[in-house]
Design a protein around this motif. Structure first.
Motif, PDB file in Angstrom:
ATOM      1  N   UNK A   3       0.840  -1.193   0.000  1.00 12.10           N
ATOM      2  CA  UNK A   3       0.000   0.000   0.000  1.00 12.10           C
ATOM      3  C   UNK A   3       0.877   1.246   0.000  1.00 12.10           C
ATOM      4  N   UNK A   4       0.521   2.221  -0.823  1.00 11.58           N
ATOM      5  CA  UNK A   4       1.241   3.494  -0.900  1.00 11.58           C
ATOM      6  C   UNK A   4       0.263   4.640  -0.652  1.00 11.58           C
ATOM      7  N   UNK A   5       0.813   5.745  -0.124  1.00 15.89           N
ATOM      8  CA  UNK A   5      -0.018   6.888   0.226  1.00 15.89           C
ATOM      9  C   UNK A   5       0.618   8.164  -0.295  1.00 15.89           C
ATOM     10  N   UNK A   6      -0.192   8.978  -0.949  1.00 16.35           N
ATOM     11  CA  UNK A   6       0.326  10.233  -1.498  1.00 16.35           C
ATOM     12  C   UNK A   6       0.265  11.323  -0.442  1.00 16.35           C
ATOM     13  N   UNK A   7       1.398  11.978  -0.220  1.00 18.88           N
ATOM     14  CA  UNK A   7       1.480  13.079   0.734  1.00 18.88           C
ATOM     15  C   UNK A   7       1.964  14.325   0.003  1.00 18.88           C
ATOM     16  N   UNK A   8       1.863  15.474   0.661  1.00 19.20           N
ATOM     17  CA  UNK A   8       2.315  16.704   0.011  1.00 19.20           C
ATOM     18  C   UNK A   8       3.794  16.946   0.301  1.00 19.20           C
ATOM     19  N   UNK A   9       4.341  17.977  -0.287  1.00 14.03           N
ATOM     20  CA  UNK A   9       5.776  18.249  -0.192  1.00 14.03           C
ATOM     21  C   UNK A   9       6.210  18.505   1.254  1.00 14.03           C
ATOM     22  N   UNK A  10       5.430  19.288   1.992  1.00 10.62           N
ATOM     23  CA  UNK A  10       5.797  19.610   3.369  1.00 10.62           C
ATOM     24  C   UNK A  10       5.820  18.360   4.238  1.00 10.62           C
ATOM     25  N   UNK A  11       4.837  17.495   4.060  1.00  9.82           N
ATOM     26  CA  UNK A  11       4.790  16.247   4.820  1.00  9.82           C
ATOM     27  C   UNK A  11       5.952  15.336   4.450  1.00  9.82           C
ATOM     28  N   UNK A  12       6.243  15.280   3.161  1.00 15.64           N
ATOM     29  CA  UNK A  12       7.348  14.457   2.675  1.00 15.64           C
ATOM     30  C   UNK A  12       8.676  14.912   3.284  1.00 15.64           C
ATOM     31  N   UNK A  13       8.910  16.208   3.286  1.00 15.25           N
ATOM     32  CA  UNK A  13      10.158  16.740   3.825  1.00 15.25           C
ATOM     33  C   UNK A  13      10.240  16.536   5.333  1.00 15.25           C
ATOM     34  N   UNK A  14       9.105  16.574   6.016  1.00 11.75           N
ATOM     35  CA  UNK A  14       9.098  16.345   7.462  1.00 11.75           C
ATOM     36  C   UNK A  14       9.538  14.919   7.782  1.00 11.75           C
ATOM     37  N   UNK A  15       9.044  13.939   7.022  1.00 11.40           N
ATOM     38  CA  UNK A  15       9.446  12.556   7.239  1.00 11.40           C
ATOM     39  C   UNK A  15      10.896  12.338   6.814  1.00 11.40           C
ATOM     40  N   UNK A  16      11.284  12.977   5.727  1.00 12.06           N
ATOM     41  CA  UNK A  16      12.643  12.801   5.228  1.00 12.06           C
ATOM     42  C   UNK A  16      13.676  13.385   6.186  1.00 12.06           C
ATOM     43  N   UNK A  17      13.279  14.389   6.954  1.00 14.05           N
ATOM     44  CA  UNK A  17      14.196  14.965   7.946  1.00 14.05           C
ATOM     45  C   UNK A  17      14.594  13.924   8.988  1.00 14.05           C
ATOM     46  N   UNK A  18      13.671  13.041   9.350  1.00 15.27           N
ATOM     47  CA  UNK A  18      13.991  11.975  10.303  1.00 15.27           C
ATOM     48  C   UNK A  18      15.065  11.068   9.717  1.00 15.27           C
ATOM     49  N   UNK A  19      14.914  10.775   8.452  1.00 16.88           N
ATOM     50  CA  UNK A  19      15.820   9.873   7.734  1.00 16.88           C
ATOM     51  C   UNK A  19      17.201  10.506   7.564  1.00 16.88           C
ATOM     52  N   UNK A  20      17.236  11.727   7.059  1.00 13.04           N
ATOM     53  CA  UNK A  20      18.515  12.376   6.765  1.00 13.04           C
ATOM     54  C   UNK A  20      19.208  12.899   8.016  1.00 13.04           C
ATOM     55  N   UNK A  21      18.443  13.231   9.031  1.00 11.75           N
ATOM     56  CA  UNK A  21      19.071  13.638  10.281  1.00 11.75           C
ATOM     57  C   UNK A  21      19.917  12.503  10.842  1.00 11.75           C
ATOM     58  N   UNK A  22      19.378  11.283  10.779  1.00 15.34           N
ATOM     59  CA  UNK A  22      20.125  10.109  11.239  1.00 15.34           C
ATOM     60  C   UNK A  22      21.297   9.815  10.317  1.00 15.34           C
ATOM     61  N   UNK A  23      21.110  10.026   9.023  1.00 16.30           N
ATOM     62  CA  UNK A  23      22.168   9.753   8.049  1.00 16.30           C
ATOM     63  C   UNK A  23      23.370  10.665   8.268  1.00 16.30           C
ATOM     64  N   UNK A  24      23.118  11.944   8.443  1.00 17.30           N
ATOM     65  CA  UNK A  24      24.212  12.894   8.640  1.00 17.30           C
ATOM     66  C   UNK A  24      24.943  12.633   9.961  1.00 17.30           C
ATOM     67  N   UNK A  25      24.194  12.258  10.996  1.00 20.15           N
ATOM     68  CA  UNK A  25      24.826  11.910  12.270  1.00 20.15           C
ATOM     69  C   UNK A  25      25.692  10.667  12.125  1.00 20.15           C
TER      70      UNK A  25
END
Length: 332
Positions: free
Chosen positions: A289-311
């Protein structure tokens, strides 16, 4: 023919005509029965899809004729789903459910050096591996392979001095493992003291170009700045959970941002709440199952991912060495 006979015949004709007219008024004009439409296209309603299991592949749907009351839910492939610019966005309540699930994921990895009593012993074992003095075991075939003869990592044997070597507790068993990387060439080796052998850890040893080790048992997948996945593994290399999000750009105004709910091993069917499925789209090929989100929501989730990556990149430096450093060769 007598006048009486003629009169009788005329009366009969008049009676018949009157009866016919009365019948027309009572029954109405004749109308041909509607022809049964045997070629009507089948569409999948949300109720049908939500009640079906992900292991049972529904038939290919046809886009509904009345998008106001229903819309297409099932797609053959992810590519087909991404290309549907009419894909509706989920509402705020649905996004909060997805966001809550993502905030429970520990994207941040640890880089513990492992048991100090085995550190030097294991380091010397892996040095012997790199010098092709001892082999590693292909867990699929049982074959013993020396690094100098290995084809698993393409040009790795001839590029050993150009690789980076990360040495820490990669799988969470308390001991040290060796992670070798050189651009798209990667591998992780684990020593098993009971068997006195070295094996390849994670996905039978295969790392793709876009895989990045981001801590103990954690791997991120980043492809073309468009697809972002996260995997958590146990000490045996078995997947514990995974996440997925991506976007497709068509022009400066049109993007499709997609996300999946985090999935946990053995609980794939339970990962998507029924109330979310009413706003999602189902891909047949992967059964997801996939769900379409808007740009702001996408970037909010991606911050969790990239914050851990940069650390992780910063922490990784503390346990990563050049070839000479890991082998103990003196600096020139």
């Amino acid at each position: 023919m007598t006048g009486k006979t003629i009169k009788t015949m005329m009366i009969t004709v008049i009676i018949l005509l009157l009866a016919s007219g009365l019948a027309c008024k009572l029954c109405g004009p004749y109308t041909a029965p509607a022809r049964e439409n045997k070629t009507a296209a089948k569409t999948w309603s949300r109720t049908q899809i939500c009640e079906s299991t992900e292991n049972t592949a529904p038939e290919e749907p046809v886009p509904p004729a009345e998008p106001e009351s229903s819309r297409r839910v099932v797609y053959d492939s992810l590519g087909e789903l991404e290309e549907d610019l009419s894909l509706p966005y989920i509402d705020e309540a649905a996004y909060e459910i997805i966001k809550a699930a993502y905030t429970q994921i520990d994207f941040c990895g640890e880089f513990e050096k492992g048991n100090p009593e085995t550190y030097e012993e294991y380091q010397e074992i892996f040095r012997k591996l790199l010098r092709s003095e001892i082999p590693y075991t292909d867990m699929e075939t049982g074959e013993k392979i020396y690094i100098k003869n290995s084809t698993l990592f393409d040009d790795l044997p001839s590029e050993l001095e150009r690789c980076e070597y990360s040495f820490f507790d990669i799988d969470g068993d308390g001991s040290q493992e060796l992670y070798i990387s050189n651009l798209g060439c990667k591998g992780c080796f684990k020593y098993k003291p009971e068997e006195q052998e070295i094996i390849l850890w994670y996905l039978r040893g295969f790392w793709c170009t876009w895989d990045v080790l981001t801590g103990t048992g954690k791997v991120q997948y980043q492809r073309n700045g468009q697809y972002f996945l996260f995997y958590q593994y146990d000490e045996n290399g078995n997947e514990i959970c995974n996440t997925y999000f991506s976007f497709r750009k068509y022009n400066d105004e049109n993007f499709v941002y997609l996300v999946r709910m985090p999935e946990y091993a053995g609980k794939e069917k339970e990962s998507v709440p029924e109330e979310l499925k009413t706003q999602g789209s189902f891909e047949l090929y992967r059964g997801k199952w996939y769900f379409r989100i808007n740009k702001e929501q996408y970037e909010e989730l991606l911050d969790l991912y990239f914050g851990a990556y940069e650390t992780a990149l910063e922490k990784m430096k503390e346990v990563t060495y050049t070839y000479d450093e890991f082998m103990g060769y003196p600096a020139l």
